[in-house]
Design an enzyme around this catalytic site. Sequence first.
Site, PDB file in Angstrom:
ATOM      1  N   GLY A 163       0.827  -1.211   0.000  1.00 42.90           N
ATOM      2  CA  GLY A 163       0.000   0.000   0.000  1.00 42.90           C
ATOM      3  C   GLY A 163       0.858   1.255   0.000  1.00 42.90           C
ATOM      4  N   SER A 173      -5.266  -2.652   5.919  1.00 42.76           N
ATOM      5  CA  SER A 173      -6.639  -2.151   6.049  1.00 42.76           C
ATOM      6  C   SER A 173      -6.847  -1.106   4.971  1.00 42.76           C
ATOM      7  CB  SER A 173      -6.864  -1.476   7.411  1.00 42.76           C
ATOM      8  OG  SER A 173      -8.082  -0.740   7.388  1.00 42.76           O
ATOM      9  N   TYR A 217     -14.766   1.435   9.806  1.00 42.36           N
ATOM     10  CA  TYR A 217     -13.326   1.740   9.912  1.00 42.36           C
ATOM     11  C   TYR A 217     -12.983   2.243  11.318  1.00 42.36           C
ATOM     12  CZ  TYR A 217      -8.870   4.067   8.681  1.00 42.36           C
ATOM     13  OH  TYR A 217      -7.559   4.490   8.615  1.00 42.36           O
ATOM     14  N   GLN A 224      -2.924  -9.391  28.824  1.00 34.70           N
ATOM     15  CA  GLN A 224      -3.272 -10.781  29.116  1.00 34.70           C
ATOM     16  C   GLN A 224      -2.140 -11.750  28.799  1.00 34.70           C
ATOM     17  OE1 GLN A 224      -7.244 -11.512  27.676  1.00 34.70           O
ATOM     18  NE2 GLN A 224      -7.150 -13.704  28.099  1.00 34.70           N
TER      19      GLN A 224
HETATM   20  P1  NAD Z   1      -3.569   1.887   1.418  1.00 39.21           P
HETATM   21  O1  NAD Z   1      -4.964   1.565   1.048  1.00 39.21           O
HETATM   22  O2  NAD Z   1      -2.683   2.478   0.386  1.00 39.21           O
HETATM   23  O3  NAD Z   1      -2.828   0.604   1.979  1.00 39.21           O
HETATM   24  C1  NAD Z   1      -3.475  -0.411   2.698  1.00 39.21           C
HETATM   25  C2  NAD Z   1      -2.922  -1.746   2.220  1.00 39.21           C
HETATM   26  O4  NAD Z   1      -3.570  -2.796   2.965  1.00 39.21           O
HETATM   27  C3  NAD Z   1      -3.240  -1.990   0.737  1.00 39.21           C
HETATM   28  O5  NAD Z   1      -2.076  -2.412   0.060  1.00 39.21           O
HETATM   29  C4  NAD Z   1      -4.302  -3.084   0.783  1.00 39.21           C
HETATM   30  O6  NAD Z   1      -4.283  -3.902  -0.365  1.00 39.21           O
HETATM   31  C5  NAD Z   1      -3.942  -3.810   2.062  1.00 39.21           C
HETATM   32  N1  NAD Z   1      -5.051  -4.579   2.628  1.00 39.21           N
HETATM   33  C6  NAD Z   1      -6.323  -4.157   2.874  1.00 39.21           C
HETATM   34  N2  NAD Z   1      -7.052  -5.138   3.400  1.00 39.21           N
HETATM   35  C7  NAD Z   1      -6.234  -6.221   3.496  1.00 39.21           C
HETATM   36  C8  NAD Z   1      -6.414  -7.544   3.951  1.00 39.21           C
HETATM   37  N3  NAD Z   1      -7.586  -7.983   4.434  1.00 39.21           N
HETATM   38  N4  NAD Z   1      -5.353  -8.399   3.892  1.00 39.21           N
HETATM   39  C9  NAD Z   1      -4.151  -7.979   3.410  1.00 39.21           C
HETATM   40  N5  NAD Z   1      -3.933  -6.748   2.960  1.00 39.21           N
HETATM   41  C10 NAD Z   1      -4.960  -5.864   3.008  1.00 39.21           C
HETATM   42  O7  NAD Z   1      -3.646   2.836   2.690  1.00 39.21           O
HETATM   43  P2  NAD Z   1      -2.485   3.560   3.503  1.00 39.21           P
HETATM   44  O8  NAD Z   1      -2.756   4.997   3.473  1.00 39.21           O
HETATM   45  O9  NAD Z   1      -1.159   3.061   3.079  1.00 39.21           O
HETATM   46  O10 NAD Z   1      -2.798   3.061   4.984  1.00 39.21           O
HETATM   47  C11 NAD Z   1      -1.979   2.097   5.641  1.00 39.21           C
HETATM   48  C12 NAD Z   1      -2.424   1.963   7.092  1.00 39.21           C
HETATM   49  O11 NAD Z   1      -2.266   3.200   7.769  1.00 39.21           O
HETATM   50  C13 NAD Z   1      -3.890   1.558   7.232  1.00 39.21           C
HETATM   51  O12 NAD Z   1      -4.004   0.651   8.323  1.00 39.21           O
HETATM   52  C14 NAD Z   1      -4.587   2.858   7.574  1.00 39.21           C
HETATM   53  O13 NAD Z   1      -5.730   2.655   8.330  1.00 39.21           O
HETATM   54  C15 NAD Z   1      -3.494   3.571   8.363  1.00 39.21           C
HETATM   55  N6  NAD Z   1      -3.698   5.026   8.301  1.00 39.21           N
HETATM   56  C16 NAD Z   1      -3.358   5.734   7.181  1.00 39.21           C
HETATM   57  C17 NAD Z   1      -3.597   7.095   7.135  1.00 39.21           C
HETATM   58  C18 NAD Z   1      -3.234   7.923   5.933  1.00 39.21           C
HETATM   59  O14 NAD Z   1      -3.531   9.127   5.922  1.00 39.21           O
HETATM   60  N7  NAD Z   1      -2.573   7.400   4.922  1.00 39.21           N
HETATM   61  C19 NAD Z   1      -4.204   7.741   8.228  1.00 39.21           C
HETATM   62  C20 NAD Z   1      -4.549   6.988   9.336  1.00 39.21           C
HETATM   63  C21 NAD Z   1      -4.289   5.627   9.374  1.00 39.21           C
END
Ligand code: NAD
Length: 315
Positions: free
Chosen positions: A14, A79, A149, A166
């Site tokens: 991601g 996610s 979410y 735990q």
């Molecule tokens: P993104 O969508 O680019 O990356 C998420 C990655 O998780 C993707 O590659 C997707 O294919 C993978 N994924 C989703 N569901 C999956 C599953 N069930 N099994 C395996 N892989 C799965 O988003 P991002 O911006 O890179 O976010 C990465 C993390 O950081 C996430 O957990 C997100 O909640 C958290 N986050 C990001 C931001 C932001 O502004 N970018 C803000 C708050 C939290």
Amino acid sequence: MNMQKRILVTGGSGFVGSNLCSELVKDGNNYVIALDNYYTSNESNIANLLVLSNFEFIEHDVIEAIDLDGIDEIYHLASPASPKQYQKDPVFTFRTNIWGSYNMLNLALKNKARILLASTSEVYGDPLVHPQVESYWGNVNTIGIRSNYDEGKRGAETLFMDFYRQYGVDIKIIRIFNTYGPKMEKDDGRVVSNFINQALNNEDITIYGDGSQTRSFQYVSDLVNGMIRMMGSENFTGPVNLGNPIERSIKDFAQEVLKLIPDSSSKIVFKDLPKDDPKVRKPDNSLAKEKLGWEPGVSLEDGLKKTIEYFKDIK
Ligand code: NAD
Ligand code: UDP
């Protein structure tokens, strides 16, 4: 004997995950395993890493358990993160956050690995405390369109703390505020990628609502630096906020993007505000500064310039 630290990054292909992997592989003492099901990403983000001898990729859905050995650290990012993506299949998003965290915590327990959760400022919901401090419990609608979410991440935080209390799992929780930069998907619906690509393509810039809602935007290299510091910290589980405290209204943000793409003929248009859209958001970073010696350093202008170049290159 192999002395390399073996690091698992879920969500590794991601936006944030691929930037984190790129940084982690630079240290020859790390062997990095990215795991992803390509739900909101594709191989292009990690194509440059796949050729390295200290990087490997596993295609897997974290909703299913996985058995791996010899893992020292887990960064758990898997996610969907953009409202458009996490609302597409809300049940999948919720299961990813709860089942996925449960599976990764069990993997950490078995491996005696340290595990870091990428939680979010969304745990504060539509906040009544501003700026947001970690001690604030938040204002989340449990039954709204964002709750799959928000509550998924809140539940993940709960699971992390319960595995810590735990079973003694070595956990870390970070709360990430709006982050942007190269390797974002251009059509994943987030405001930064939308506005930049709209401006580059001379399309309307779509402000939702009147644009008075605020966000605080962090460049991805600052976040990656904070994540690695948090993983390396001792006697500190968090949660800790990682974000840039400079707050802007979405309307001002649109102007800023247009200023940096001066040849764009895009016009600003106003669309309906989605339900439960938080009105304000800004991190209080005192804890990150105190515990990790961390502060963001990249200005919005510099970060946006790099991101604009990236989107021009992949056009
Ligand atoms: P993104 O969508 O680019 O990356 C998420 C990655 O998780 C993707 O590659 C997707 O294919 C993978 N994924 C989703 N569901 C999956 C599953 N069930 N099994 C395996 N892989 C799965 O988003 P991002 O911006 O890179 O976010 C990465 C993390 O950081 C996430 O957990 C997100 O909640 C958290 N986050 C990001 C931001 C932001 O502004 N970018 C803000 C708050 C939290
Ligand atoms: N937004 C907007 N136009 C867009 C995309 C988003 O005005 O094309 C707004 C959205 O309503 C929110 C803010 O920009 O108030 C940030 O949205 P994003 O989806 O990037 O992340 P959020 O912080 O809401 O999770």
